[in-house]
Design an enzyme around this catalytic site. Structure first.
Site, PDB file in Angstrom:
ATOM      1  N   PHE A 123       0.854  -1.193   0.000  1.00 49.44           N
ATOM      2  CA  PHE A 123       0.000   0.000   0.000  1.00 49.44           C
ATOM      3  C   PHE A 123       0.886   1.237   0.000  1.00 49.44           C
ATOM      4  O   PHE A 123       1.756   1.381   0.855  1.00 49.44           O
ATOM      5  CB  PHE A 123      -0.935   0.045   1.212  1.00 49.44           C
ATOM      6  CG  PHE A 123      -1.851   1.244   1.167  1.00 49.44           C
ATOM      7  CD1 PHE A 123      -2.996   1.223   0.383  1.00 49.44           C
ATOM      8  CD2 PHE A 123      -1.544   2.410   1.855  1.00 49.44           C
ATOM      9  CE1 PHE A 123      -3.824   2.343   0.299  1.00 49.44           C
ATOM     10  CE2 PHE A 123      -2.358   3.529   1.774  1.00 49.44           C
ATOM     11  CZ  PHE A 123      -3.504   3.492   1.003  1.00 49.44           C
ATOM     12  N   ASP A 210       9.217   2.786   1.882  1.00 50.82           N
ATOM     13  CA  ASP A 210       8.021   3.458   2.370  1.00 50.82           C
ATOM     14  C   ASP A 210       7.887   3.146   3.857  1.00 50.82           C
ATOM     15  O   ASP A 210       7.435   2.070   4.251  1.00 50.82           O
ATOM     16  CB  ASP A 210       6.793   2.975   1.581  1.00 50.82           C
ATOM     17  CG  ASP A 210       5.499   3.633   2.055  1.00 50.82           C
ATOM     18  OD1 ASP A 210       5.477   4.201   3.160  1.00 50.82           O
ATOM     19  OD2 ASP A 210       4.502   3.562   1.308  1.00 50.82           O
ATOM     20  N   LYS A 239       2.336   9.889   8.363  1.00 49.31           N
ATOM     21  CA  LYS A 239       1.579   9.447   9.539  1.00 49.31           C
ATOM     22  C   LYS A 239       2.037  10.051  10.869  1.00 49.31           C
ATOM     23  O   LYS A 239       1.561  11.107  11.248  1.00 49.31           O
ATOM     24  CB  LYS A 239       1.539   7.913   9.590  1.00 49.31           C
ATOM     25  CG  LYS A 239       0.700   7.339   8.432  1.00 49.31           C
ATOM     26  CD  LYS A 239       0.039   6.024   8.753  1.00 49.31           C
ATOM     27  CE  LYS A 239      -1.093   5.725   7.793  1.00 49.31           C
ATOM     28  NZ  LYS A 239      -0.706   5.003   6.584  1.00 49.31           N
TER      29      LYS A 239
END
Ligand SMILES: *Cc1c(COP(=O)(O)O)cnc(C)c1O
Length: 389
Positions: A123, A210, A239
């Site tokens: 993702f 990532d 995040k």
């Protein structure tokens, strides 16, 4: 728009690991706004920094130097062993910057139709390039044509990467999560990242990690790649970086750090004084509380406690995790358990259909961790009809 399907529950106040709903009821947050609120809610140091900065200066634009952004860049690059940073406002944008770096790297190598290698089950976000990089057909459904320039291999498969690199000279970069988060807390074999590092060196490809979900102490190190003795060329963060204030970052090292030139890329809000100040206060507190050690210790407590409490439960396939990034994989889909936990005043998540995901704030105390174990165990036992082997 109708793109979310929110639960019928609203929180209006937060304090530490607790959230309060409109009726004043208290909930234990074991999800942390999806790995965002590493310091819990309304952390006094972050709140004070935000209040002070909002009364001083919120935004100027990147047409001028931004000292707070420069400070943040210096702190982040030192922690990560990287050289330079581009700031943006979300994870997808950080990955867009990484993808653009890969394309610039290819241009420099005179590759006219470059390919970025990505993984099954990954993702990377919801923009057109990042949803193309994402290895989940549901995320891509209805958005054709996808972006050209991505080639996919199975996750945790070194041989597949090696083979693809040897057969496709157009590959200029590999983009990979150190642990797949949305994909179901999938932890690759140790040595996986080191093997990718070596292959990237052999083929002059950028190794791009990532770390949007794994970064910022979540897995027991500042960044998950630090569990293996390697350095990526590019790393993306978002995040937890602002504990809820939107900020993303794309860090680069060596030749990858010098690919961008004035005019190559930009963001109006990216790294503005308010967001940079928020992230600086997050770094201060994470360092002060030795968050990486706390995440490691708390993660072991959670994993061990869950393993004991759920041992022999027929519905549980595997319990796995690193630091405070934990997945409990069941034998069947279990999305309904989110509501069951909410009914018991605990926030959890289910991802990949059948994986209960826990991403609690790193400040969660042992007593609260035990409460999470109790409630998660209770809902799984109910789900499996109390069945033990
Ligand atoms: C959440 C996430 C993203 C996307 O971040 P957004 O801020 O939602 O754009 C990208 N990659 C990973 C690994 C993530 O967990």
């Amino acid at each position: 728009m109708n793109n979310y399907a929110p639960l019928d529950k609203a929180f209006v106040r937060g304090e530490g690991v607790w959230l309060y709903d409109t009726e004043g009821q208290r909930y234990l947050d074991a999800l942390g706004g999806i790995a965002v609120c590493v310091l819990g809610h309304s952390h006094p140091a972050v709140s004070a920094a935000l209040a002070d900065q909002s009364a001083t200066l919120i935004h100027t634009s990147n047409l001028y130097r931004i000292p707070l952004q420069e400070q943040l860049a210096a702190r982040l690059t030192a922690l990560a062993g990287m050289d330079k940073v581009f700031f943006c406002n979300s994870g997808a944008e950080a990955n867009e910057a990484a993808i653009k770096l890969a394309r610039l790297h290819a241009t420099k190598k005179n590759i006219s139709s470059p390919q970025i290698m990505v993984m099954e089950g990954s993702f990377h976000g919801r923009t057109m390039a990042t949803l193309t990089a994402t290895g989940n057909s549901r995320v891509q459904q209805g958005f054709a044509p996808l972006m050209p320039g991505f080639t996919r291999v199975p996750y945790n498969d070194v041989v597949a990467i090696q083979h693809r690199l040897e057969t496709d000279p157009d590959i200029c970069a590999i983009l990979v999560e150190p642990i797949q988060g949305e994909g179901g807390i999938v932890i690759p074999d140790s040595g996986y990242l080191a093997a990718i590092r070596e292959m990237c060196d052999q083929h002059d490809c950028l190794m791009m990690l990532d770390e949007i979900q794994t970064g910022m102490c979540r897995t027991g190190k500042w960044f998950a790649f630090q569990h293996e003795n390697i350095q990526p060329d590019v790393m993306t963060l978002a995040k937890a970086l602002g504990n809820g204030v939107p900020i993303g970052a794309c860090l680069a090292r060596g030749q990858a750090a010098d690919l961008m030139q004035p005019g190559s890329h930009g963001s109006t809000f990216g790294g503005n004084p308010l967001a940079a100040r928020a992230a600086l206060s997050v770094l201060d507190v994470l360092q002060e509380i030795h968050a990486e050690k706390r995440a490691g210790d708390s993660g072991r407590l959670l994993l061990q406690g869950l393993a004991e409490a759920l041992s022999g439960n027929v519905e549980v396939r595997q319990i796995r995790g690193k630091g405070l990034m934990i997945g409990i994989e069941l034998h069947r889909d279990c999305a309904e358990l989110v509501q069951k936990a909410l009914d018991k005043n605990v926030l959890i998540n289910v991802t990949a259909g059948n994986v209960i995901r826990l991403l609690p704030p790193l400040i969660m105390e042992p007593e609260q961790l035990r409460q999470v174990i109790t409630v998660v165990t209770a809902i799984i036992e109910e789900f499996s009809g109390g069945g033990k082997q």
